[in-house]
Design a protein around this motif. Structure first.
Motif, PDB file in Angstrom:
ATOM      1  N   GLY A  43       0.733  -1.203   0.040  1.00 12.14           N
ATOM      2  CA  GLY A  43      -0.095  -0.149  -0.140  1.00 12.14           C
ATOM      3  C   GLY A  43       0.914   1.256  -0.030  1.00 12.14           C
ATOM      4  N   GLY A  44       0.296   2.408  -0.165  1.00 16.58           N
ATOM      5  CA  GLY A  44       0.978   3.583  -0.148  1.00 16.58           C
ATOM      6  C   GLY A  44       1.532   3.719  -1.600  1.00 16.58           C
ATOM      7  N   PRO A  45       2.694   4.928  -1.459  1.00 12.77           N
ATOM      8  CA  PRO A  45       3.391   4.891  -2.631  1.00 12.77           C
ATOM      9  C   PRO A  45       4.282   3.679  -3.286  1.00 12.77           C
ATOM     10  N   ARG A  46       4.598   2.672  -2.186  1.00 18.15           N
ATOM     11  CA  ARG A  46       5.360   1.531  -2.888  1.00 18.15           C
ATOM     12  C   ARG A  46       4.384   0.232  -3.190  1.00 18.15           C
ATOM     13  N   LEU A  47       2.812   0.690  -3.211  1.00 17.89           N
ATOM     14  CA  LEU A  47       2.067  -0.281  -3.921  1.00 17.89           C
ATOM     15  C   LEU A  47       3.002  -0.763  -5.228  1.00 17.89           C
ATOM     16  N   CYS A  48       2.626  -2.168  -5.493  1.00 14.66           N
ATOM     17  CA  CYS A  48       3.539  -3.138  -6.158  1.00 14.66           C
ATOM     18  C   CYS A  48       3.055  -2.324  -7.723  1.00 14.66           C
ATOM     19  N   ILE A  49       4.030  -2.112  -8.364  1.00 13.64           N
ATOM     20  CA  ILE A  49       3.840  -1.612  -9.714  1.00 13.64           C
ATOM     21  C   ILE A  49       3.129  -2.482 -10.703  1.00 13.64           C
ATOM     22  N   GLY A  50       3.321  -3.740 -10.512  1.00 11.94           N
ATOM     23  CA  GLY A  50       2.579  -4.825 -11.459  1.00 11.94           C
ATOM     24  C   GLY A  50       1.419  -5.309 -11.038  1.00 11.94           C
ATOM     25  N   ASN A  51       0.691  -4.817 -10.084  1.00 16.07           N
ATOM     26  CA  ASN A  51      -0.485  -5.305  -9.541  1.00 16.07           C
ATOM     27  C   ASN A  51      -1.470  -5.415 -10.533  1.00 16.07           C
ATOM     28  N   ASN A  52      -1.745  -4.659 -11.369  1.00 15.52           N
ATOM     29  CA  ASN A  52      -2.811  -4.709 -12.494  1.00 15.52           C
ATOM     30  C   ASN A  52      -2.406  -5.836 -13.658  1.00 15.52           C
ATOM     31  N   PHE A  53      -1.093  -5.904 -13.800  1.00 12.50           N
ATOM     32  CA  PHE A  53      -0.578  -6.896 -14.646  1.00 12.50           C
ATOM     33  C   PHE A  53      -0.997  -8.265 -14.102  1.00 12.50           C
ATOM     34  N   ALA A  54      -0.747  -8.623 -12.749  1.00  6.92           N
ATOM     35  CA  ALA A  54      -0.881  -9.520 -12.136  1.00  6.92           C
ATOM     36  C   ALA A  54      -2.437 -10.068 -11.948  1.00  6.92           C
ATOM     37  N   LEU A  55      -3.198  -9.139 -11.780  1.00  2.19           N
ATOM     38  CA  LEU A  55      -4.741  -9.243 -11.776  1.00  2.19           C
ATOM     39  C   LEU A  55      -5.329  -9.653 -13.149  1.00  2.19           C
ATOM     40  N   MET A  56      -4.727  -8.944 -14.358  1.00  2.75           N
ATOM     41  CA  MET A  56      -5.290  -9.115 -15.313  1.00  2.75           C
ATOM     42  C   MET A  56      -4.596 -10.736 -15.843  1.00  2.75           C
ATOM     43  N   GLU A  57      -3.440 -11.056 -15.428  1.00  2.00           N
ATOM     44  CA  GLU A  57      -3.019 -12.469 -15.782  1.00  2.00           C
ATOM     45  C   GLU A  57      -3.779 -13.344 -15.004  1.00  2.00           C
ATOM     46  N   MET A  58      -3.832 -13.366 -13.773  1.00  2.00           N
ATOM     47  CA  MET A  58      -4.698 -14.465 -13.253  1.00  2.00           C
ATOM     48  C   MET A  58      -6.189 -14.530 -13.693  1.00  2.00           C
ATOM     49  N   GLN A  59      -6.775 -13.481 -14.024  1.00  2.00           N
ATOM     50  CA  GLN A  59      -8.090 -13.717 -14.493  1.00  2.00           C
ATOM     51  C   GLN A  59      -8.058 -14.081 -15.738  1.00  2.00           C
ATOM     52  N   ILE A  60      -7.263 -13.955 -16.764  1.00  2.00           N
ATOM     53  CA  ILE A  60      -7.299 -14.526 -18.127  1.00  2.00           C
ATOM     54  C   ILE A  60      -6.951 -16.084 -17.935  1.00  2.00           C
ATOM     55  N   MET A  61      -6.083 -16.403 -16.979  1.00  2.00           N
ATOM     56  CA  MET A  61      -5.551 -17.586 -16.994  1.00  2.00           C
ATOM     57  C   MET A  61      -6.724 -18.792 -16.289  1.00  2.00           C
ATOM     58  N   LEU A  62      -7.398 -18.138 -15.011  1.00  6.00           N
ATOM     59  CA  LEU A  62      -8.551 -18.773 -14.332  1.00  6.00           C
ATOM     60  C   LEU A  62      -9.840 -19.088 -15.186  1.00  6.00           C
ATOM     61  N   VAL A  63      -9.948 -17.824 -15.903  1.00  4.81           N
ATOM     62  CA  VAL A  63     -11.240 -17.979 -16.862  1.00  4.81           C
ATOM     63  C   VAL A  63     -11.203 -19.093 -17.694  1.00  4.81           C
ATOM     64  N   ALA A  64     -10.132 -19.260 -18.499  1.00  7.50           N
ATOM     65  CA  ALA A  64      -9.587 -20.454 -19.524  1.00  7.50           C
ATOM     66  C   ALA A  64      -9.376 -21.724 -18.850  1.00  7.50           C
ATOM     67  N   LEU A  65      -8.878 -21.807 -17.860  1.00  4.55           N
ATOM     68  CA  LEU A  65      -8.724 -23.192 -17.137  1.00  4.55           C
ATOM     69  C   LEU A  65     -10.101 -23.616 -16.574  1.00  4.55           C
ATOM     70  N   VAL A  66     -10.886 -22.931 -15.933  1.00  2.00           N
ATOM     71  CA  VAL A  66     -12.296 -23.102 -15.546  1.00  2.00           C
ATOM     72  C   VAL A  66     -13.183 -23.594 -16.542  1.00  2.00           C
ATOM     73  N   ARG A  67     -12.960 -22.936 -17.674  1.00  2.00           N
ATOM     74  CA  ARG A  67     -13.943 -23.227 -18.985  1.00  2.00           C
ATOM     75  C   ARG A  67     -13.838 -24.616 -19.155  1.00  2.00           C
ATOM     76  N   HIS A  68     -12.287 -25.021 -19.250  1.00  2.00           N
ATOM     77  CA  HIS A  68     -12.131 -26.529 -19.964  1.00  2.00           C
ATOM     78  C   HIS A  68     -11.982 -27.563 -19.059  1.00  2.00           C
ATOM     79  N   PHE A  69     -11.692 -27.290 -17.517  1.00  2.00           N
ATOM     80  CA  PHE A  69     -11.470 -28.410 -16.852  1.00  2.00           C
ATOM     81  C   PHE A  69     -12.256 -28.298 -15.341  1.00  2.00           C
ATOM     82  N   ASP A  70     -12.422 -29.708 -14.763  1.00  2.00           N
ATOM     83  CA  ASP A  70     -12.723 -29.626 -13.534  1.00  2.00           C
ATOM     84  C   ASP A  70     -11.394 -30.134 -12.736  1.00  2.00           C
ATOM     85  N   PHE A  71     -11.446 -29.715 -11.390  1.00  2.00           N
ATOM     86  CA  PHE A  71     -10.354 -29.814 -10.521  1.00  2.00           C
ATOM     87  C   PHE A  71     -11.061 -30.511  -9.073  1.00  2.00           C
TER      88      PHE A  71
END
Length: 457
Positions: free
Chosen positions: A401-429
């Motif tokens: 948090g604050g000025p030192r909030l992770c610079i890549g936070n939006n990239f990480a969230l986008m990456e996780m969302q794209i990966m998770l949506v694709a995997l949940v579409r195709h597989f059961d765990f």
């Protein structure tokens, strides 16, 4: 009113809390949180650590008075791996580096990486589908290994483009994993040997570190040579943006050493943290089929059967994002971070003496019953808009948090969302075993994490 002294947690002679902290820091600090209100002071041999237990005090340290609290002892260990990159540096140098790197993470830049994430995720899906076809439709998968392999490919393309020898990247990945493990041991060791002592530990560290720096330097030198011979050459990757970035006031660019430090930092932060978060996401979804079904309903309604998520999908798939946010609450890859106070400071009515450490443990803060109902339960509804408004902002800190909030936070969230949506579409765990979190540099599943993967009907 005079400031109060931070209450001390009773420890053993000489070692203080070193043994408990080294053995199981998460359980140890969860128990402290149950018995103390705002602060609790731990002692690791001679080192005093003031554990912050409230969102209000975390906000004061990270945002309201952030210049009085710098990256401290733990980050000096990390700097052995990452050098003086954005994660470990302080003061004016950090501020300059942050300004130079920030444009690489603007929305328009991140939007260009959607295809890279989707392509590598689709390769993983095809690989799993081929394996399932040969094993009667079900297969036991070591999830962290698979997630690490995919996020490695994604961060490699994002940083360096496609024209990089895969063997070099595998070598970097192996050595960074080695350095990560060694740094984790160092952080939890009360007494450390200086690196100049030729111990087996130090030799391993120096060997891996030298190889990483040599490969990254070779990549940087090759790119600089190309640009010198052809100034109009264009590369659509993050390294190009870092190499060509200029300080607005001085016109200076990053030196090779600065570039190496930032690239190693981004490589590690954009690789392992996302892989661990994805592993925990699949582990939790395997235990909560109703959440999976709700995700699938939203995906079908918004994207249909084939549309690939894009950068703005974070808004069009709100429930999927709630799932990710809840995963990061329960298993934040950055499970704790510390600061060192520059001068005597009063925080929440308690005196923190000069040069002492303060520790914010996100893992326990995310389980504080003052902010979360049934905090051990996986519940994506914790991130409904009305629920978010009810909580202090700093009760949830997966990216700091604050000025030192992770610079890549939006990239990480986008990456996780794209990966998770694709995997949940195709597989059961399906779950196979109970997994215990192990806090190293990131929060890893101890001993790995096996799930049974099957093709979705």
């Amino acid at each position: 009113m005079l400031p109060k002294k931070v209450p001390s947690v009773k420890g053993v002679f000489f070692f203080g809390h070193a043994l408990e902290f080294g053995r199981d820091p998460l359980t140890f600090m969860l128990n402290i949180q149950k018995n103390y209100k705002r602060f609790a002071q731990l002692r690791i041999v001679h080192l005093k650590i003031n554990l912050i237990l409230t969102a209000e005090d975390a906000k004061y340290v990270l945002q309201e008075n952030n210049k009085s609290f710098i990256k401290g002892r733990a980050y000096r260990v990390l700097s052995m791996v990452l050098g003086n990159g954005m994660l470990t540096s302080n003061g004016d140098f950090w501020h300059r580096q942050r300004k130079l790197a920030q444009p690489a993470f603007y929305k328009q830049r991140l939007a260009l990486l959607v295809d890279t994430i989707s392509d590598e995720t689709n390769l993983l899906i095809k690989n799993w589908q081929g394996q399932l076809a040969e094993s009667n439709g079900k297969k036991t998968v070591q999830i962290p290994k698979e997630m690490m392999a995919t996020t490695l490919k994604i961060v490699t393309k994002a940083l360096f483009g496609t024209d990089i020898d895969p063997e070099k990247i595998e070598q970097i990945s192996f050595d960074i994993d080695e350095l990560n493990e060694l740094a984790s041991i160092q952080m939890r060791t009360p007494i450390r040997l200086p690196l100049w002592i030729p111990s087996r530990f130090n030799q391993r560290f120096k060997t891996s570190s030298s190889r990483v720096h040599a490969v990254i330097q070779e990549i940087i030198s090759t790119r600089r040579n190309i640009l010198e011979n052809n100034p109009n050459a264009e590369f659509d990757d993050l390294m190009q943006m870092l190499i060509t970035a200029k300080d607005e006031e001085t016109g200076e660019q990053m030196s090779d050493q600065q570039l190496k430090d930032e690239i190693i930092t981004l490589f590690l932060a954009g690789h392992e943290t996302t892989a661990m978060a994805m592993s925990w996401a699949l582990y939790l979804l395997a235990q909560h089929p109703a959440v999976v079904q709700k995700m699938r309903n939203e995906i079908k309604e918004v994207l249909g059967d084939s549309t690939t998520p894009h950068y703005d999908s974070m808004r069009t798939l709100p429930y999927s994002m709630q799932v990710i946010q809840e995963v990061l609450r329960l298993y934040p890859p950055a499970w704790a971070f510390s600061r060192q106070v520059l001068n005597d400071e009063v925080v929440g009515g308690y005196l923190i003496p000069k040069n002492q450490q303060v520790l914010i443990n996100t893992y326990i803060l995310h389980r504080n019953t003052a902010y979360w109902d049934n905090p051990e339960v996986f519940n994506p509804d914790n991130f409904l808009p009305e629920k978010i408004k009810e909580r202090p902002t700093y009760a949830y800190l997966p990216f700091g948090g604050g000025p030192r909030l992770c610079i890549g936070n939006n990239f990480a969230l986008m990456e996780m969302q794209i990966m998770l949506v694709a995997l949940v579409r195709h597989f059961d765990f399906d779950p196979i075993e109970t997994v215990i979190p192990e806090p190293q540099i990131t929060l890893k599943p101890k001993g790995g994490m096996k799930l049974r993967v099957s093709q979705r009907c």
